[in-house]
Design a protein around this motif. Structure first.
Motif, PDB file in Angstrom:
ATOM      1  N   ALA A 158       1.055  -1.231  -0.153  1.00 60.27           N
ATOM      2  CA  ALA A 158       0.144   0.031  -0.631  1.00 60.27           C
ATOM      3  C   ALA A 158       0.810   1.534  -0.010  1.00 60.27           C
ATOM      4  O   ALA A 158       1.693   1.561   0.578  1.00 60.27           O
ATOM      5  CB  ALA A 158      -1.336  -0.197   1.167  1.00 60.27           C
ATOM      6  N   THR A 159       0.561   2.019  -0.599  1.00 59.04           N
ATOM      7  CA  THR A 159       0.893   3.341  -0.285  1.00 59.04           C
ATOM      8  C   THR A 159      -0.088   4.616  -0.687  1.00 59.04           C
ATOM      9  O   THR A 159      -1.040   4.693  -1.968  1.00 59.04           O
ATOM     10  CB  THR A 159       2.223   3.598  -2.459  1.00 59.04           C
ATOM     11  OG1 THR A 159       2.994   2.426  -2.536  1.00 59.04           O
ATOM     12  CG2 THR A 159       2.459   5.010  -2.482  1.00 59.04           C
ATOM     13  N   ARG A 160       0.270   5.615   0.494  1.00 60.72           N
ATOM     14  CA  ARG A 160      -0.464   6.650   0.358  1.00 60.72           C
ATOM     15  C   ARG A 160       0.582   8.182  -0.272  1.00 60.72           C
ATOM     16  O   ARG A 160       1.234   7.775   0.359  1.00 60.72           O
ATOM     17  CB  ARG A 160      -0.792   6.615   1.678  1.00 60.72           C
ATOM     18  CG  ARG A 160      -1.644   8.145   2.511  1.00 60.72           C
ATOM     19  CD  ARG A 160      -2.180   7.587   3.493  1.00 60.72           C
ATOM     20  NE  ARG A 160      -3.222   6.461   3.687  1.00 60.72           N
ATOM     21  CZ  ARG A 160      -4.224   7.089   4.981  1.00 60.72           C
ATOM     22  NH1 ARG A 160      -3.494   7.002   6.488  1.00 60.72           N
ATOM     23  NH2 ARG A 160      -4.321   4.999   5.343  1.00 60.72           N
ATOM     24  N   ARG A 161      -0.583   8.464  -0.501  1.00 57.90           N
ATOM     25  CA  ARG A 161      -0.158  10.295  -1.593  1.00 57.90           C
ATOM     26  C   ARG A 161      -0.892  11.432  -0.519  1.00 57.90           C
ATOM     27  O   ARG A 161      -1.759  11.321   0.227  1.00 57.90           O
ATOM     28  CB  ARG A 161      -0.716  10.210  -3.164  1.00 57.90           C
ATOM     29  CG  ARG A 161      -0.157   9.877  -4.025  1.00 57.90           C
ATOM     30  CD  ARG A 161      -0.901  10.080  -5.615  1.00 57.90           C
ATOM     31  NE  ARG A 161       0.253   9.499  -5.992  1.00 57.90           N
ATOM     32  CZ  ARG A 161       1.283   9.909  -6.514  1.00 57.90           C
ATOM     33  NH1 ARG A 161       1.464  11.106  -6.245  1.00 57.90           N
ATOM     34  NH2 ARG A 161       1.595   9.438  -7.811  1.00 57.90           N
ATOM     35  N   LEU A 162       0.153  11.996  -0.242  1.00 57.74           N
ATOM     36  CA  LEU A 162       0.104  13.146   1.360  1.00 57.74           C
ATOM     37  C   LEU A 162       1.243  13.883   0.790  1.00 57.74           C
ATOM     38  O   LEU A 162       2.165  13.599   0.436  1.00 57.74           O
ATOM     39  CB  LEU A 162      -0.130  12.342   2.465  1.00 57.74           C
ATOM     40  CG  LEU A 162       1.235  11.590   3.212  1.00 57.74           C
ATOM     41  CD1 LEU A 162       0.815  11.324   4.587  1.00 57.74           C
ATOM     42  CD2 LEU A 162       1.619  10.494   2.305  1.00 57.74           C
ATOM     43  N   HIS A 163       0.796  15.414   1.369  1.00 58.82           N
ATOM     44  CA  HIS A 163       1.798  15.303   1.679  1.00 58.82           C
ATOM     45  C   HIS A 163       2.119  16.415   0.402  1.00 58.82           C
ATOM     46  O   HIS A 163       3.921  16.514   0.669  1.00 58.82           O
ATOM     47  CB  HIS A 163       2.413  16.228   3.075  1.00 58.82           C
ATOM     48  CG  HIS A 163       1.494  16.846   3.633  1.00 58.82           C
ATOM     49  ND1 HIS A 163       1.219  17.184   4.564  1.00 58.82           N
ATOM     50  CD2 HIS A 163       0.326  16.102   4.844  1.00 58.82           C
ATOM     51  CE1 HIS A 163       0.356  17.659   5.307  1.00 58.82           C
ATOM     52  NE2 HIS A 163       0.133  15.911   5.470  1.00 58.82           N
ATOM     53  N   GLY A 164       2.249  16.447  -1.090  1.00 53.79           N
ATOM     54  CA  GLY A 164       3.603  16.288  -1.566  1.00 53.79           C
ATOM     55  C   GLY A 164       4.138  14.876  -2.650  1.00 53.79           C
ATOM     56  O   GLY A 164       5.063  15.153  -3.163  1.00 53.79           O
TER      57      GLY A 164
END
Length: 362
Positions: free
Chosen positions: A41-47
């Motif tokens: 799992a990969t989460r996109r956050l804060h650029g």
């Protein structure tokens, strides 16, 4: 009518679906989440993006080793580090005695799952809420969000065993054998909580390690400088993973932020890095079924019904990503054996996969 529905778009489900699709079956993959990969799992956050599930691959067997080489040749994977440091309570941080490459995806570990998706029909954000046999000798799957129904000849459940139990036990012993349900219920998991924390680019000196394991720690299991995986990171960020005991104590909390803050506080104290306790931002994720603690002893679990219904996943053997791949292939073979006996070869899976990238494994 579609031949086969694969429930779950983790590694086991995607490998199974590709193997069956390559053999000539029509396959649909149904996934309750909005993305692929399960615990990859990969989460996109804060650029940026952070791996809050499986943090790296460490191949041991031939199948995963060859798979990694294919992905490396396409620049999807690269070596992140060959050293995972250790910290034992009451001792200082120690370097590992043996070096072994750990592979990561600079674009996030979910890129591994995405590499397995081309050519597959995948329904995202679709939770299966009911499975029932039909008078026409098929399975009917009811989807929650659209109330749509899918009719298929066979089902592969590539999800954690407790989730499979919740979905199947309503069928009862009139459809499913009691031993099958008991075997499914016997599988148990350790939970985990992951905290992703970002820090100012002007943070004090970063540690010399990229990954560190906490040995026999009551609260923490692992910490990694996740930003070191990324090309040109704008600020440092870490991923901290809890112990199973800590996760069990906080698993049902409605707000996980206090648990994440406790994890950072503990890491700051143990590593003598006080600034770890004051991140600019933090997100916390719970994994109810993080690691199999009591796996099933075979590569798949078949219901033995007249209509094929096969369960698979990393809990079949309990060997994380490598086990998930083997389980997915074994479930594909068993499904094929119960259907049309089409030519199916585990080696063929990697050969076809490599050819999709215009590569040769000869």
């Amino acid at each position: 009518m579609t031949d086969i529905a694969v429930i779950g778009a983790g590694i086991a489900g995607l490998v199974c679906a590709q193997q069956l699709s390559q053999a000539g079956y029509s396959v649909v993959v149904v996934e309750k989440s909005r993305g692929l990969g399960g615990r990859l799992a990969t989460r996109r956050l804060h650029g940026t993006w952070a791996d809050h599930g499986a943090c790296y691959l460490k191949p041991k067997g031939e199948l995963l080793g060859r798979f990694v080489e294919i992905l490396r040749s396409r620049h999807i994977l690269e070596v992140w580090t060959e050293e995972v440091y250790e910290l034992t309570a009451g001792a200082s941080i120690s370097k590992p005695k043996n070096r072994s490459p750990r592979y990561v995806a600079p674009g996030g570990m979910s890129a591994i799952a995405k590499s397995l998706a081309p050519g597959l029909e995948i329904l995202l954000n679709q939770r299966v809420i009911a499975i029932t046999p039909t008078p026409e000798n098929s399975w009917c799957l009811t989807l929650e969000s659209s109330n749509e129904e899918l009719t298929v000849k066979a089902i592969v459940l590539a999800i954690p065993a407790p989730q499979a139990v919740m979905l199947l036990e309503s069928l009862g012993e009139s459809v499913l054998d009691a031993d099958f349900l008991d075997n499914l219920r016997s599988v148990e998991f350790y939970p985990s909580i992951s905290a992703i924390a970002g820090y100012p680019s002007t943070s004090q000196s970063l540690p010399q390690w990229k990954a560190l394991t906490f040995v026999d720690d009551a609260d923490l299991a692992w910490i990694g400088l996740d930003s070191s995986k990324r090309p040109n990171p704008q600020q440092p960020h870490f991923v901290v993973q809890s112990s199973a005991d800590f996760a069990q104590r906080h698993l049902e909390a409605q707000d996980l932020q206090p648990a994440g803050q406790l994890m950072l506080q503990r890491a700051a104290e143990s590593l003598s890095l006080p600034w770890l306790n004051t991140p600019e931002w933090m997100q916390v994720h719970r994994w109810r079924y993080a690691f199999p603690s009591r796996p099933w002893h075979e590569a798949f679990l078949s219901a033995g019904t007249p209509l094929p219904l096969i369960c698979c996943g990393d809990w079949c053997g309990g060997n994380l990503v490598e086990g998930a791949m083997h389980s997915g292939l074994a479930a594909a073979n068993e499904t094929n054996n119960q259907l049309r006996h089409l030519p199916l070869d585990n080696v063929n899976f990697l050969n076809v996969f490599a050819r999709s990238f215009n590569l040769s494994l000869d």
